[in-house]
Design a protein around this motif. Structure first.
Motif, PDB file in Angstrom:
ATOM      1  N   GLU A 261     -48.244  -7.767 -22.022  1.00  0.00           N
ATOM      2  CA  GLU A 261     -49.046  -7.482 -23.223  1.00  0.00           C
ATOM      3  C   GLU A 261     -48.635  -6.133 -23.816  1.00  0.00           C
TER       4      GLU A 261
ATOM      5  N   GLU B 191     -52.506  -6.257 -29.070  1.00  0.00           N
ATOM      6  CA  GLU B 191     -51.814  -6.493 -27.795  1.00  0.00           C
ATOM      7  C   GLU B 191     -52.219  -5.456 -26.749  1.00  0.00           C
TER       8      GLU B 191
ATOM      9  N   HIS C 170     -55.375  -6.597 -25.409  1.00  0.00           N
ATOM     10  CA  HIS C 170     -55.177  -7.679 -24.422  1.00  0.00           C
ATOM     11  C   HIS C 170     -54.837  -7.075 -23.060  1.00  0.00           C
TER      12      HIS C 170
ATOM     13  N   GLN D  70     -53.712 -17.638 -27.608  1.00  0.00           N
ATOM     14  CA  GLN D  70     -52.294 -17.949 -27.811  1.00  0.00           C
ATOM     15  C   GLN D  70     -52.067 -19.046 -28.843  1.00  0.00           C
TER      16      GLN D  70
ATOM     17  N   GLU E  10     -52.204 -17.075 -31.980  1.00  0.00           N
ATOM     18  CA  GLU E  10     -51.008 -16.237 -32.171  1.00  0.00           C
ATOM     19  C   GLU E  10     -49.825 -17.067 -32.662  1.00  0.00           C
TER      20      GLU E  10
END
Ligand code: MG
Length: 170
Positions: free
Chosen positions: A24, A57, A60, A134, A137
């Motif tokens: 990440e 990120e 995350h 995801q 994303e």
């Protein structure tokens, strides 16, 4: 007195969760590099979009950090690889970003498979958020790529996207 409720976590899973922190943070590094590419060329909308993405990120990575900590596991930080910085086109950047996100998706799915195999329910529930994340994303990068491929990487398309991407809040 213990700060948190400690749930025993397997060594193998712990290793994978620590690796994911690194992945990440690498994502954040990759997108920060992409933000710089755009900022250097005066495309502030793209740059803004990638800076927000880089921040996400980092968040995350912190979620993985917190999950490990909350369960009494040990955090092991490893070096973060340098991202590439010799892109030839904007389309190439988005292609690379999408390719990278697909690798992250694969990694999340593998950790989830492991959590299920060892019947680690807290990890399973935690990882489900990332399975969903995801999908989002990959969709975001695919949508932008589709516009670039449909309209072509012309100055008009780039400037239109630059305005659109400047509007990202989070
Ligand atoms: Mg991520």
């Amino acid at each position: 007195m213990s700060r948190v409720i400690r749930v025993k976590i397997s060594e193998k899973l712990l290793e994978k969760l620590n690796e994911q922190i690194n992945k990440e943070l690498y994502s954040a590094y990759l997108y920060l590099g992409m933000a710089a590419y755009f900022e250097e060329r005066g495309l502030s909308g793209f740059a803004h979009w990638f800076k927000v993405q880089a921040k996400e990120e980092t968040e995350h990575a912190m979620m993985f950090y917190n999950h490990i900590m909350d369960r009494g596991g040990k955090i092991i930080l490893r070096p973060i690889q340098a991202p590439p910085n010799n892109w030839q086109s904007i389309t190439e950047i988005f292609n690379q970003a999408l390719k990278h996100e697909k690798e992250v998706t694969k990694s999340i799915h593998e950790i989830l498979d492991l959590a299920r195999e060892i019947r680690d329910k807290p990890a399973e529930v935690f990882l489900m958020k990332f399975v969903e994340e995801q999908v989002e994303e990959e969709k975001i990068f695919t949508d932008i790529l589709q516009i670039l491929e449909y309209a072509g990487e012309t100055p008009q398309t780039v400037l239109m996207l630059n305005v659109k991407l400047a509007q990202r809040n989070q």
